[in-house]
Design a protein around this motif. Structure first.
Motif, short mmCIF file in Angstrom:
data_model
loop_
_atom_site.label_atom_id
_atom_site.label_comp_id
_atom_site.label_asym_id
_atom_site.label_seq_id
_atom_site.Cartn_x
_atom_site.Cartn_y
_atom_site.Cartn_z
N THR A 76 0.84 -1.20 0.00
CA THR A 76 0.00 0.00 0.00
C THR A 76 0.87 1.26 0.00
O THR A 76 0.65 2.18 -0.78
N ARG A 119 1.58 4.23 -2.98
CA ARG A 119 1.42 5.68 -2.80
C ARG A 119 2.65 6.43 -3.29
O ARG A 119 2.55 7.48 -3.93
N GLU A 178 -10.43 0.23 -0.78
CA GLU A 178 -9.60 0.96 0.19
C GLU A 178 -8.21 1.20 -0.37
O GLU A 178 -7.62 2.27 -0.19
N SER A 237 -6.52 4.83 -1.15
CA SER A 237 -5.29 5.31 -0.51
C SER A 237 -4.29 5.80 -1.56
O SER A 237 -3.54 6.74 -1.31
N LEU A 272 -7.10 4.72 5.98
CA LEU A 272 -6.27 5.84 5.55
C LEU A 272 -5.51 6.45 6.73
O LEU A 272 -4.34 6.82 6.60
N ILE A 308 -2.54 4.30 7.52
CA ILE A 308 -1.53 4.45 6.47
C ILE A 308 -0.76 5.74 6.68
O ILE A 308 0.48 5.76 6.65
N GLU A 309 -1.48 6.81 6.92
CA GLU A 309 -0.83 8.12 7.05
C GLU A 309 0.07 8.16 8.28
O GLU A 309 1.14 8.76 8.25
#
Lengths: 383, 377
Positions: free
Chosen positions: A258, A262, A295, A299, A355, A358-359
């Motif tokens: 993931t 990004r 999802e 992202s 999210l 992830i962030e």
């Protein structure tokens, strides 16, 4: 009597006042596709003729034409004077030696002394007289001979229609940047967008030494195959090795892919600006792998402002494979060089990453510096 | 660059290339031609054949058929000798033998594979227990190309012949010829060799065949090589092969001793926490195979290449054929199989290179550990 290839175009006729623009681009694309082979391209109303070409390379020309978007159909035929005797001589060349046939005439020149029906009847009659092994069957003939009487005292005679790839001429629908891996999907995604007229630029991420040179070479081979359709002959490559290492070292293992995606999207947006692309294109298909869930897609989208087009999003794998086989990328895509070494693959990737999580994980990395550093590894390969 | 992949191929010997150059300039004639030039080449070809036979200690007892590579020599031997019943080989063979044996099944001959030991060698009993009155061929590799284990082919051949005197015995000697002090034992019927592993060129191989053993041709045509291998002889390749072998054999004993010392020095210098030894201590001095457990051999190989050390590997990142068939047969688990790298030497290898290689190997493995293995625990 001159050998010609007759090309009819697909959706362009739907265009109103812009038609001239589409036709010019289409002709330009034909020229590009036939580069390196002696030929001339003439435009007559509603179709193009390839003439004065190297006859030994006839089938090569037809093969190339078969890959130009915007081509509805094409035929190998003869261009002759439109008097009845000349047409008959050409029809004899094209007609079968035995079996059932019919003659079908289209009369573009409305001043021609005979009607379409009359031409078909007279030429058909002469053909029957000349060859006893032929029989007429106007309902289900084995062969059809086509006559197309054009303005200016010319006629086209041909024996069959070959299907083109349809679609819109490339470079009539903006420029996109395709994220191409060595897999089956992304070349197909590029093909799909080019089919709608997009100019498809290419970007490939590698992670040498975790992936090898053969994997990169494989992507270039794929790029060459789709360039027959897209007419784009360059590819940008960027190394994400250090990014992968940093993610692996610092972040939760299940977010490995993931987070990498990004980064890829961020880098892609920068490369897009460089090549003048107005969108990103990927081969993602909903639910195919862990990173391609809603999802996962969300992202990736969250880090870019360009639109991301995913032409395969609703396709089953088997549909994609069928297309890959049709366009000729499947065999190369399935060569055993992997574009992503399994070294960094987590055992259980996150399927529905939040999210916020992830962030939070991403904060452990110096994102901007890593993107800048990766961009320094940019290479452009022309082929 | 330090080149430690000599078991894959060696740098062609410059002196041999220079000496053989006349076959590309003056002596370009077809050795089958019946005029003076042709005969001159034919005669030279005979001299080179004799010199190779002599080097193998096989003069008078064996013939030598030139082929296009070691694999062709193996194929020629196997499909000529295994015509009925069953054929026995080992799990430690090079693919040229192993795949040919698999193919035998399609040709109505039952292939049998003897298990190998942890170091890659095969026990005589393992082979013998598969041999019966219907065995037409036994093939045992002389030096295992992945681990360097040396099989005592003289003893195994003798035992096989005692059990079934009609069985043909062959050995793939590609990693042994020109490297181990050895002459082909009389119990061995066929012995396959390759030029580019000892300073010759790719595209040249040979099959030593015991005199009076009858073979069927593999390639038919103009009847060259006594009708056993048609096709115009690769005179230049054969010349480079013969000259390179001549030079190689001159110092063969000393080289082997020196390289054995280097091999042990190399292993002694490697970080024991990282590298596990797979090669046996009594194996070929030319090969040291180790495993960097838990690492990917192929990735390590590319990192080493970037740091100036060229090694071979037994694994690939690709999910297909990820692990070496031979090392798997040695009985190792996935973590060891993943990290297999093979270092193989030549007489040109120097002691300084060994020292440098130790540093590069240890540092690169540490770097790999820090970047890849040290994930957030």
């Amino acid at each position: 009597m001159e050998k010609v290839i007759i090309i009819r175009y697909a959706e362009i006729h739907l265009k109103g006042k812009n038609r001239g623009y589409f036709e010019r681009v289409f002709a330009n694309n034909l020229e590009k596709a036939l580069k390196g082979i002696r030929h001339e391209i003439h435009r007559t109303s509603g179709r193009y003729l390839v003439a004065a070409f190297d006859e030994e390379r006839t089938y090569e020309i037809m093969g190339r034409v078969s890959k130009v978007f915007g081509v509805h159909s094409y035929s190998l035929g003869l261009l002759v004077a439109s008097d009845e005797d000349s047409i008959f001589e050409a029809v004899k060349e094209v007609a079968p030696q035995s079996g059932t046939f019919k003659v079908e005439t289209h009369r573009g020149d409305k001043h021609y002394p005979l009607t379409s029906m009359e031409i078909s009847a007279r030429i058909g009659g002469r053909l029957l007289d000349a060859n006893a092994a032929l029989k007429v069957d106007v309902h289900t003939p084995q062969h059809t001979v086509y006559i197309d009487v054009r303005e200016g005292g010319k006629a086209l005679v041909f024996g069959m229609f070959c299907n083109g790839v349809h679609g819109m001429p490339v470079s009539t629908a903006g420029r996109g940047l395709l994220l191409i891996s060595g897999g089956i999907d992304s070349p197909v995604a590029g093909y799909m967008m080019a089919k709608r007229g997009m100019t498809v630029e290419l970007l490939h991420f590698h992670s040498y030494p975790y992936t090898n040179e053969a994997a990169k070479e494989k992507v270039v081979t794929l790029a060459k195959i789709i360039s027959d359709y897209t007419l784009v002959t360059r590819i940008t490559t960027v190394s994400v090795t250090h990014i992968q290492e940093e993610i692996h070292k610092n972040c939760a293992a299940e977010l490995n892919v993931t987070l990498l995606r990004r980064f890829m999207f961020r880098i892609a947006e920068r490369v897009a600006a460089h090549v003048g692309a107005g969108c990103l294109v990927t081969g993602e298909s909903l639910g195919q792998v862990a990173s391609q869930t809603l999802e996962g897609l969300t992202s990736s989208n969250a880090v870019v402002s360009l639109p991301v087009l995913r032409p395969l999003i609703g396709f089953d794998k088997e549909d994609i494979v069928a297309l890959a086989k049709k366009i000729g990328t499947f065999e190369t895509s399935t060569l055993p060089y992997e574009d992503c070494c399994t070294v960094f693959l987590p055992d259980f990737p996150a399927i529905r990453p939040k999210l916020s999580f992830i962030e939070e994980e991403e904060k452990k990395l110096d994102v901007d510096a890593l993107v800048e550093e990766a961009l320094l590894t940019r290479e452009i390969i022309r082929f | 660059m330090i080149y430690f992949d000599n078991a894959a191929t060696t740098r062609p010997n410059g002196e041999a290339l220079k000496r053989a150059a006349e076959f590309t300039t003056e002596l370009y004639f077809n050795p089958s031609a019946k005029y003076g030039g042709g005969f001159a080449v034919f005669k030279k070809l005979g001299e080179m054949r004799d010199s190779l036979l002599k080097a193998a200690g096989a003069a008078g007892r064996f013939d030598l058929i030139f082929t296009s590579c070691g694999s062709e020599a193996d194929n020629q031997a196997i499909f000529s000798a295994a015509k009925r019943g069953n054929a026995v080989t080992t799990a430690g063979e090079h693919a040229a033998v192993f795949s040919s044996f698999t193919e035998l099944k399609n040709r109505g001959v039952e292939p049998r594979f003897a298990p190998i030991e942890r170091d890659g060698s095969v026990k005589a009993e393992s082979v013998l227990s598969l041999v019966d009155e219907k065995t037409s061929l036994v093939s045992v590799v002389h030096v295992n190309n992945e681990t360097g284990a040396v099989n005592d082919i003289a003893a195994i051949a003798k035992a096989v012949k005692e059990k079934n005197p009609r069985t043909v015995f062959m050995s793939d000697g590609v990693q042994a010829f020109g490297k181990l002090p050895f002459s082909i034992p009389s119990e061995v019927d066929l012995y396959a060799v390759s030029a580019h592993k000892i300073g010759g060129l790719k595209g040249t191989g040979g099959l030593f065949k015991r005199k009076n053993l009858s073979l069927t041709p593999y390639i038919f045509g103009g009847g060259q090589e006594n009708g056993l291998r048609s096709g115009t002889e690769n005179t230049y390749g054969v010349a480079v092969f013969a000259y390179a072998a001549e030079l190689k054999f001159r110092t063969l004993g000393e080289d082997a001793k020196r390289l054995e010392r280097y091999r042990e020095k190399l292993f002694a210098g490697l970080d024991r926490d990282v590298f596990t030894r797979i090669s046996p201590e009594n194996g070929s001095p030319y090969i040291l195979t180790v495993s960097a457990e838990g690492m990917r051999g192929e990735v390590l190989q590319r990192m080493l290449w970037d740091r100036g050390l060229c090694v071979g590997t037994g694994s690939a990142c690709s999910s297909k054929n990820r692990f070496s068939r031979v090392i798997t047969a040695c009985g190792y688990g996935e973590r060891v199989l993943d990290g297999v790298i093979r270092m193989s030497f030549s007489p040109a290898t120097t002691e300084e290179e060994i020292g440098e290689a130790i540093e590069i190997l240890n540092a690169t493995a540490r770097e790999y550990q820090n970047t890849v293995l040290a994930s957030r625990a």
